[in-house]
Each structure stands twice: as C-alpha cells, then as structure tokens.
Design an enzyme around this catalytic site. Structure first.
Site, PDB file in Angstrom:
ATOM      1  N   LYS A 134       0.817  -1.225   0.000  1.00  0.00           N
ATOM      2  CA  LYS A 134       0.000   0.000   0.000  1.00  0.00           C
ATOM      3  C   LYS A 134       0.847   1.269   0.000  1.00  0.00           C
ATOM      4  CE  LYS A 134      -4.129  -1.982   2.126  1.00  0.00           C
ATOM      5  NZ  LYS A 134      -5.155  -1.838   3.152  1.00  0.00           N
TER       6      LYS A 134
ATOM      7  N   GLY B 255      -4.242   1.697  18.237  1.00  0.00           N
ATOM      8  CA  GLY B 255      -3.244   1.482  17.203  1.00  0.00           C
ATOM      9  C   GLY B 255      -2.845   2.794  16.558  1.00  0.00           C
TER      10      GLY B 255
ATOM     11  N   GLY C 241      -0.304   1.880  10.073  1.00  0.00           N
ATOM     12  CA  GLY C 241      -0.947   2.230   8.806  1.00  0.00           C
ATOM     13  C   GLY C 241      -2.459   2.063   8.839  1.00  0.00           C
TER      14      GLY C 241
ATOM     15  N   ASP D  79       4.521   7.721  21.456  1.00  0.00           N
ATOM     16  CA  ASP D  79       5.024   8.734  20.515  1.00  0.00           C
ATOM     17  C   ASP D  79       4.317   8.683  19.161  1.00  0.00           C
ATOM     18  OD1 ASP D  79       6.719   9.633  22.359  1.00  0.00           O
ATOM     19  OD2 ASP D  79       8.568   8.854  21.453  1.00  0.00           O
TER      20      ASP D  79
ATOM     21  N   MET E 201     -11.170  -4.213  13.218  1.00  0.00           N
ATOM     22  CA  MET E 201     -10.959  -4.120  11.778  1.00  0.00           C
ATOM     23  C   MET E 201     -10.475  -5.446  11.197  1.00  0.00           C
ATOM     24  SD  MET E 201      -9.653  -0.150  11.687  1.00  0.00           S
ATOM     25  CE  MET E 201      -8.620  -0.336  10.279  1.00  0.00           C
TER      26      MET E 201
ATOM     27  N   TYR F 205     -10.800  -9.777  11.009  1.00  0.00           N
ATOM     28  CA  TYR F 205     -11.875 -10.758  11.095  1.00  0.00           C
ATOM     29  C   TYR F 205     -11.264 -12.145  10.996  1.00  0.00           C
ATOM     30  CZ  TYR F 205     -11.118 -10.598   6.083  1.00  0.00           C
ATOM     31  OH  TYR F 205     -10.521 -10.613   4.853  1.00  0.00           O
TER      32      TYR F 205
HETATM   33  P1  ATR Z   1      -0.759  -1.907  10.293  1.00  0.00           P
HETATM   34  O1  ATR Z   1      -0.351  -1.440   8.927  1.00  0.00           O
HETATM   35  O2  ATR Z   1      -1.587  -3.151  10.319  1.00  0.00           O
HETATM   36  O3  ATR Z   1      -1.355  -0.802  11.099  1.00  0.00           O
HETATM   37  P2  ATR Z   1       1.709  -1.505  11.680  1.00  0.00           P
HETATM   38  O4  ATR Z   1       1.920  -0.228  10.960  1.00  0.00           O
HETATM   39  O5  ATR Z   1       2.856  -2.444  11.905  1.00  0.00           O
HETATM   40  O6  ATR Z   1       0.610  -2.381  10.984  1.00  0.00           O
HETATM   41  O7  ATR Z   1       1.071  -1.146  13.109  1.00  0.00           O
HETATM   42  C1  ATR Z   1       0.680  -2.114  14.018  1.00  0.00           C
HETATM   43  C2  ATR Z   1      -0.035  -1.436  15.178  1.00  0.00           C
HETATM   44  O8  ATR Z   1      -0.549  -2.430  16.062  1.00  0.00           O
HETATM   45  C3  ATR Z   1       0.845  -0.534  16.015  1.00  0.00           C
HETATM   46  O9  ATR Z   1       0.079   0.551  16.489  1.00  0.00           O
HETATM   47  C4  ATR Z   1       1.266  -1.460  17.151  1.00  0.00           C
HETATM   48  O10 ATR Z   1       1.629  -0.809  18.349  1.00  0.00           O
HETATM   49  P3  ATR Z   1       3.138  -0.223  18.518  1.00  0.00           P
HETATM   50  O11 ATR Z   1       3.220   0.981  17.650  1.00  0.00           O
HETATM   51  O12 ATR Z   1       3.250   0.087  19.948  1.00  0.00           O
HETATM   52  O13 ATR Z   1       4.046  -1.345  18.069  1.00  0.00           O
HETATM   53  C5  ATR Z   1      -0.032  -2.187  17.367  1.00  0.00           C
HETATM   54  N1  ATR Z   1       0.135  -3.492  18.054  1.00  0.00           N
HETATM   55  C6  ATR Z   1       0.632  -4.638  17.544  1.00  0.00           C
HETATM   56  N2  ATR Z   1       0.571  -5.626  18.459  1.00  0.00           N
HETATM   57  C7  ATR Z   1       0.015  -5.091  19.584  1.00  0.00           C
HETATM   58  C8  ATR Z   1      -0.325  -5.606  20.876  1.00  0.00           C
HETATM   59  N3  ATR Z   1      -0.104  -6.893  21.201  1.00  0.00           N
HETATM   60  N4  ATR Z   1      -0.893  -4.758  21.759  1.00  0.00           N
HETATM   61  C9  ATR Z   1      -1.118  -3.459  21.431  1.00  0.00           C
HETATM   62  N5  ATR Z   1      -0.828  -2.924  20.225  1.00  0.00           N
HETATM   63  C10 ATR Z   1      -0.265  -3.718  19.309  1.00  0.00           C
END
Ligand code: ATR
Length: 272
Positions: free
Chosen positions: A66, A128, A131, A156, A216, A218
C-alpha cells in the site's frame, strides 16, 4: 471489450476481493473481470505497469504494497494523502495513475449505514497508530465525533498522529494506562494484535453502556478483542468483514460510477 481489474498483493491466495467484485459486477451487470495477482515482493511497480500496459483499468492493492502504491500514483486523492497509503489504483490515459484509499470510508459506512450508529458527537477510542489506524482517522473526523482518542503502546506514534490530524477535528492521544477512568461509545481495534492472537492492554472499564466494539480484523472465530468485549458484557460486536466489503464497494464506485448493494455480499461472506 471486457474491462480488467485485479487485486495485487503478496500473499494473495486468501483474498476475498475477487469474490466480492465479481458479485458486484454480476449484480450491476458490468462487463468486467476481476482477478488476483501475486506480485514478487521486489517487483510491485513492474507488475502494476505490465497490468496497465495490457489494458487493465484498475487495481486494488493489499499488503505489503500500500505504501509503494502511494509512491507510484501520479495523482492522489485527499483520503490517500492523509492515509499515506493507497489501496485503489485507477489507470487513466497518458499513463496517469490515480491513487485512492477507500479503507476509512469503508469503515465509516459500515458503522453509519450497516450498524446504523451515528459517529457524530460520539466519544471514540481508536487503538493502534500504524498504517491501518492512520487510514481511518480523517474519514472518522469528517463525521464529527465529540472526541477521537488514539491509544497506542508506543505513545510517541499516537502523539504524532494527533499532531498531524489536529486541524481536522477534536483528536487526542493517550497511553492505555491513562484510559482507566474513561468510557467510550465506539472502540475500534486498528492494531495488528489479533494477528498474533493477542489483545491490546485495555481496561474493561472503557466500554460505555451500549458501546460498539469494532475490530478491523476478522476471522472464523471472534477476535481476541471482540471476545474481551463480550466478556465485558458488550453486546454490539462487529468484525472487519463489513469494512472489507464497503471499501471494495467504494473502489467499485470509483472505477464504474455505480454503487453496488453490499448487504447480500456481507451476508454471503459471513455464511461462507
Ligand atoms: P498496520 O499497517 O496493520 O497498522 P503496523 O503499521 O505495523 O501495521 O502497526 C501495528 C499497530 O498495532 C501498532 O500501532 C502497534 O503498536 P506499537 O506501535 O506500539 O508497536 C499495534 N500493536 C501490535 N501488536 C500489539 C499488541 N499486542 N498490543 C497493542 N498494540 C499492538
């Protein structure tokens, strides 16, 4: 001549997009075909160009391309620009490539239309800051919630999103630990935690009475977040199938100028 469309990704065999778009095409009697294309990881631009050169009219783009699609587009819609990612490409004359992002619109249509819940004046929690979260912030703010709180493990990143979107509406960032005293009407899981069968560190107190818990993601079973919400006595549980179909419908509308009916397709996917 039959117009060609496709979804491109890696992996792609699991994609439900061919099924969805073929149903839309059948329903609206469009002369088009829709396939799935597996692109080598290092050859996205080349794969897109050859599809375009063979007369392809548009592509849906899925993981992990993407952001590359965002860079490849020669023109971006406001939704794509704010998402900094593209899930829909439309090929025009003179090698012009329009990049759009229909994910956020898909989410708000699923909430507003399919779930019949108005976002306006609601207190919303978006979990989250990756992306997936970024892509839905502007479409959510356009519906004027009372407040949109972004919670993230890495605070942050949430603060940065708050800074970038502050001019579009009432948005704030918070750590999960700060959320112990607050209640939200709509809680959306945009983390990738479900992929690892995990749950964001959320307190059970966050759910207001009549809250909507929205994941988001499933799967065949309830996601860990939706199981947690059910355990907290939330009855309105929604997974990402509706969003998936609605974002596809928005892409279809962009390409064909016709808005397909989504309810039956959502039902078919849920029963499959
Ligand atoms: P995507 O494109 O699916 O959003 P990404 O950019 O890698 O994937 O982002 C993943 C998100 O899920 C992030 O906000 C991540 O939190 P961090 O920024 O702190 O890493 C969050 N995330 C992933 N696993 C998690 C967990 N077990 N608990 C809470 N947040 C999680």
């Amino acid at each position: 001549m039959t117009d060609r469309y496709a979804v491109i990704g890696n992996p792609i065999h699991h994609s439900k997009s061919p099924f969805i778009h073929r149903e839309f095409a059948r329903q609206t009697q469009q002369d088009m075909c829709y396939e799935a294309i597996l692109s080598p990881l290092d050859q996205f631009a080349h794969t897109v160009r050859s599809f375009q050169n063979q007369g392809g009219k548009g592509l849906n783009v899925t993981l992990p391309f993407k952001i590359e699609a965002f860079r490849l587009a020669t023109q971006l819609t406001e939704r794509a620009q704010s998402a900094q990612a593209v899930n829909t490409l439309q090929f025009r004359d003179h090698n012009e490539i329009i990049g759009d992002n229909t994910d956020g619109t898909g989410l708000v249509r699923d909430i507003e239309v399919n779930q019949a819940i108005s976002i306006r004046n609601k207190n919303i929690l978006l979990m989250g800051a990756g992306g997936a979260a970024r892509g839905v912030i502007l479409p959510l703010l356009r519906f004027e919630p009372d407040q949109l709180t972004i919670a993230n493990r890495t605070l942050d990143k949430a603060i940065e999103l708050q800074r970038q979107f502050a001019c579009f509406g009432n948005i704030r960032s918070a750590s999960y630990q700060e959320l112990t005293q607050e209640k939200f009407d709509i809680i959306i899981n945009a983390t990738s935690a479900s992929l690892a069968n995990k749950l964001p560190p959320l307190t059970p107190n966050v759910f207001a009475a009549q809250a909507l818990a929205y994941d988001m993601m499933y799967g065949k079973q309830l996601t860990p977040f939706l199981q947690f919400a059910r355990h907290c006595s939330v009855s309105h549980l929604v997974d990402g199938i509706g969003m998936l179909v609605e974002q596809a419908a928005e892409s279809f509308y962009l390409w064909r100028g016709i808005r397909p009916e989504t309810e039956t397709v959502i039902r078919m996917l849920k029963n499959s």
